[in-house]
Scaffold this active site. Sequence first.
Site, PDB file in Angstrom:
ATOM      1  N   LYS A  19    -107.897 -40.429  13.234  1.00 16.49           N
ATOM      2  CA  LYS A  19    -106.466 -40.080  13.264  1.00 16.49           C
ATOM      3  C   LYS A  19    -106.021 -40.182  14.712  1.00 16.49           C
ATOM      4  CE  LYS A  19    -103.298 -36.232  12.251  1.00 16.49           C
ATOM      5  NZ  LYS A  19    -102.272 -36.983  11.540  1.00 16.49           N
ATOM      6  N   THR A  22     -99.589 -38.755  15.142  1.00 19.66           N
ATOM      7  CA  THR A  22     -99.029 -37.712  14.311  1.00 19.66           C
ATOM      8  C   THR A  22     -97.532 -37.942  14.255  1.00 19.66           C
ATOM      9  OG1 THR A  22     -98.905 -35.320  13.891  1.00 19.66           O
ATOM     10  CG2 THR A  22     -98.804 -36.027  16.203  1.00 19.66           C
ATOM     11  N   GLU A  72    -103.116 -42.675  10.650  1.00 17.49           N
ATOM     12  CA  GLU A  72    -103.206 -41.280  10.198  1.00 17.49           C
ATOM     13  C   GLU A  72    -104.447 -41.066   9.328  1.00 17.49           C
ATOM     14  OE1 GLU A  72    -101.372 -38.488  10.558  1.00 17.49           O
ATOM     15  OE2 GLU A  72     -99.333 -39.063  11.097  1.00 17.49           O
TER      16      GLU A  72
END
Length: 105
Positions: A19, A22, A72
Amino acid sequence: MKHITFFERFEADILSGKKVITLRDESEKDYEVGDVVAVSTLEHGRRFCHVRIDGVTQVRFDALTALHAEQENMTLAQLKQVIQEIYPGIEQLYMLKFSLMTDVI
């Protein structure tokens, strides 16, 4: 030092480097490239790493792509569902691109 929180369910993905972005609303867009940010869990406030902000860009919800989802570590459908759960009806998001820092205590 600035601070950001993530749901605990995202901790492993952040720590593994899976990841790397954000998506946040306007209230959480005030980061600049180069900022070193302490990262904690939303649920318990437990700090688990630091990240460096590598980019801050606007993105419309309806313009999200498979690339955003990949960054993500989820599918596009999953990403859109998660965003709608957190920010119901949101149209404008801010993408924070980040890298895990291993040399900050």
